[in-house]
Design a protein around this motif. Structure first.
Motif, PDB file in Angstrom:
ATOM      1  N   LEU A   1       0.957  -1.357   0.105  1.00 39.16           N
ATOM      2  CA  LEU A   1      -0.067  -0.170  -0.030  1.00 39.16           C
ATOM      3  C   LEU A   1       0.822   1.098   0.011  1.00 39.16           C
ATOM      4  N   ASP A   2       0.442   2.093  -0.911  1.00 35.19           N
ATOM      5  CA  ASP A   2       0.977   3.425  -0.892  1.00 35.19           C
ATOM      6  C   ASP A   2       0.731   4.141   0.352  1.00 35.19           C
ATOM      7  N   LEU A   3       1.769   4.210   1.320  1.00 34.43           N
ATOM      8  CA  LEU A   3       1.394   4.937   2.667  1.00 34.43           C
ATOM      9  C   LEU A   3       1.045   6.485   2.459  1.00 34.43           C
ATOM     10  N   ARG A   4       1.593   6.984   1.320  1.00 38.08           N
ATOM     11  CA  ARG A   4       1.613   8.633   1.099  1.00 38.08           C
ATOM     12  C   ARG A   4      -0.017   8.826   0.751  1.00 38.08           C
ATOM     13  N   LYS A   5      -0.861   7.996   0.559  1.00 38.21           N
ATOM     14  CA  LYS A   5      -2.269   8.225   0.041  1.00 38.21           C
ATOM     15  C   LYS A   5      -3.035   8.228   1.594  1.00 38.21           C
ATOM     16  N   TYR A   6      -2.688   7.737   2.526  1.00 42.90           N
ATOM     17  CA  TYR A   6      -3.508   7.422   3.622  1.00 42.90           C
ATOM     18  C   TYR A   6      -2.952   8.144   5.001  1.00 42.90           C
ATOM     19  N   PRO A   7      -3.674   8.990   5.865  1.00 44.35           N
ATOM     20  CA  PRO A   7      -3.253   9.504   6.947  1.00 44.35           C
ATOM     21  C   PRO A   7      -2.998   8.053   7.907  1.00 44.35           C
ATOM     22  N   LEU A   8      -1.727   8.009   8.403  1.00 44.14           N
ATOM     23  CA  LEU A   8      -1.438   7.071   9.251  1.00 44.14           C
ATOM     24  C   LEU A   8      -2.073   6.699  10.607  1.00 44.14           C
ATOM     25  N   GLU A   9      -2.675   7.742  11.059  1.00 40.09           N
ATOM     26  CA  GLU A   9      -3.400   7.641  12.326  1.00 40.09           C
ATOM     27  C   GLU A   9      -4.708   7.223  12.055  1.00 40.09           C
ATOM     28  N   ASP A  10      -5.249   7.089  10.847  1.00 38.73           N
ATOM     29  CA  ASP A  10      -6.552   6.715  10.552  1.00 38.73           C
ATOM     30  C   ASP A  10      -6.561   5.307   9.946  1.00 38.73           C
ATOM     31  N   ILE A  11      -5.539   4.519  10.202  1.00 36.46           N
ATOM     32  CA  ILE A  11      -5.336   3.328   9.677  1.00 36.46           C
ATOM     33  C   ILE A  11      -5.652   2.470  10.849  1.00 36.46           C
ATOM     34  N   ILE A  12      -6.783   1.319  10.657  1.00 36.96           N
ATOM     35  CA  ILE A  12      -7.087   0.250  11.459  1.00 36.96           C
ATOM     36  C   ILE A  12      -6.228  -0.991  11.121  1.00 36.96           C
ATOM     37  N   LYS A  13      -5.603  -1.471  12.052  1.00 40.04           N
ATOM     38  CA  LYS A  13      -4.563  -2.627  11.867  1.00 40.04           C
ATOM     39  C   LYS A  13      -5.449  -3.719  12.228  1.00 40.04           C
ATOM     40  N   LEU A  14      -5.474  -4.772  11.424  1.00 39.73           N
ATOM     41  CA  LEU A  14      -6.113  -6.041  11.552  1.00 39.73           C
ATOM     42  C   LEU A  14      -5.282  -7.183  12.330  1.00 39.73           C
TER      43      LEU A  14
END
Length: 259
Positions: free
Chosen positions: A65-78
């Motif tokens: 996943l291109d992390l630049r596209k998403y706010p890291l604080e809004d990522i839910i880890k499975l």
């Protein structure tokens, strides 16, 4: 590894770190680490694992996943270090709700952890659903009235089975398919669920087969239901009741034959 190279470079800049400081923490030389950022070399698994732990980002995410596209604080880890569920927002800041189409519902079982598949889905936004990760799933059948074959259940992602609440309804994504049922209880092996249609008996879903759980938030129905059978006999209900009575009678006859 170009996505990986872009990701570790992005993460380093975001955290205002130097290549030397990261290399020191990983126990490798700066030159060696620089080659990973430039894409000139691929890290062995042990280094890849250490990089993942250092940035607190799963390996799946680092590689796909291109992390630049998403706010890291809004990522839910499975759990189990699987792919993450990024919370996407549209231009107005509304939470994007991916829609799993009826015809491709089985394809979700293969693509649910593929960022490209998820990004290819249509989406919608509902202003009253903001906190959390939501997704719309197609449901059908007669086990959970009044939801028919043209209904979408919008579920909120459940991070832990310990968050399940007795009496509430959930979408269970298992290796066998999708099922929308009411939660009854759980033990160490699985969860007991039941249908709202009393014709169907409760059953257990094994934890080992569960990939995702989504809690009911609301529904979207493309059919006009109106007042169900207003002033008319409930033909379907009568049929199901009769079918259930026949099954009970058969069970009684079988029991008597064994005696």
């Amino acid at each position: 590894m170009s996505v990986f190279s872009d990701n570790i470079r992005f993460l380093r800049h975001k955290k205002s770190l130097s290549q030397q400081s990261i290399a020191d923490n990983l126990g490798i030389s700066r030159v060696r680490y620089a080659k990973y950022e430039d894409g000139r070399s691929e890290p062995p698994f042990d280094v890849l694992l250490n990089i993942s732990k250092y940035f607190s980002i799963s390996i799946d995410l680092m590689l796909t996943l291109d992390l630049r596209k998403y706010p890291l604080e809004d990522i839910i880890k499975l759990p189990d270090n699987r792919i993450v569920l990024p919370i996407l927002v549209d231009e107005s800041g509304e939470n994007k709700i991916e829609i799993i189409p009826h015809k491709a519902s089985m394809g979700y079982l293969e693509g649910y952890s593929d960022p490209e598949y998820i990004e290819s889905l249509q989406h919608m936004s509902l202003p009253f659903l903001r906190n959390g990760k939501y997704r719309a799933f197609p449901v059908g059948g007669d086990s959970m009235p009044p939801y028919n074959d043209r209904t979408f259940i919008i579920g909120k992602y459940v991070e832990s089975k310990d968050d399940l609440k007795v009496g509430k309804t959930y979408l269970f994504i298992t290796r066998e398919g999708m099922t929308y049922k009411r939660y009854v209880g759980k033990d160490e092996n699985g969860t007991l669920v039941s249908a709202d249609n009393s014709f169907y008996s409760p059953y257990e879903i094994e934890w080992s087969s569960v990939m995702e759980i989504w809690e009911y938030e609301c529904s979207v129905n493309r059919d006009e239901l109106g007042l169900w059978n207003f002033g008319q006999p409930d033909i379907q209900g009568m049929f199901l009741s009769l079918k259930k009575d026949i099954q009970i009678l058969k069970d009684q006859l079988n029991s008597n034959d064994k005696k």
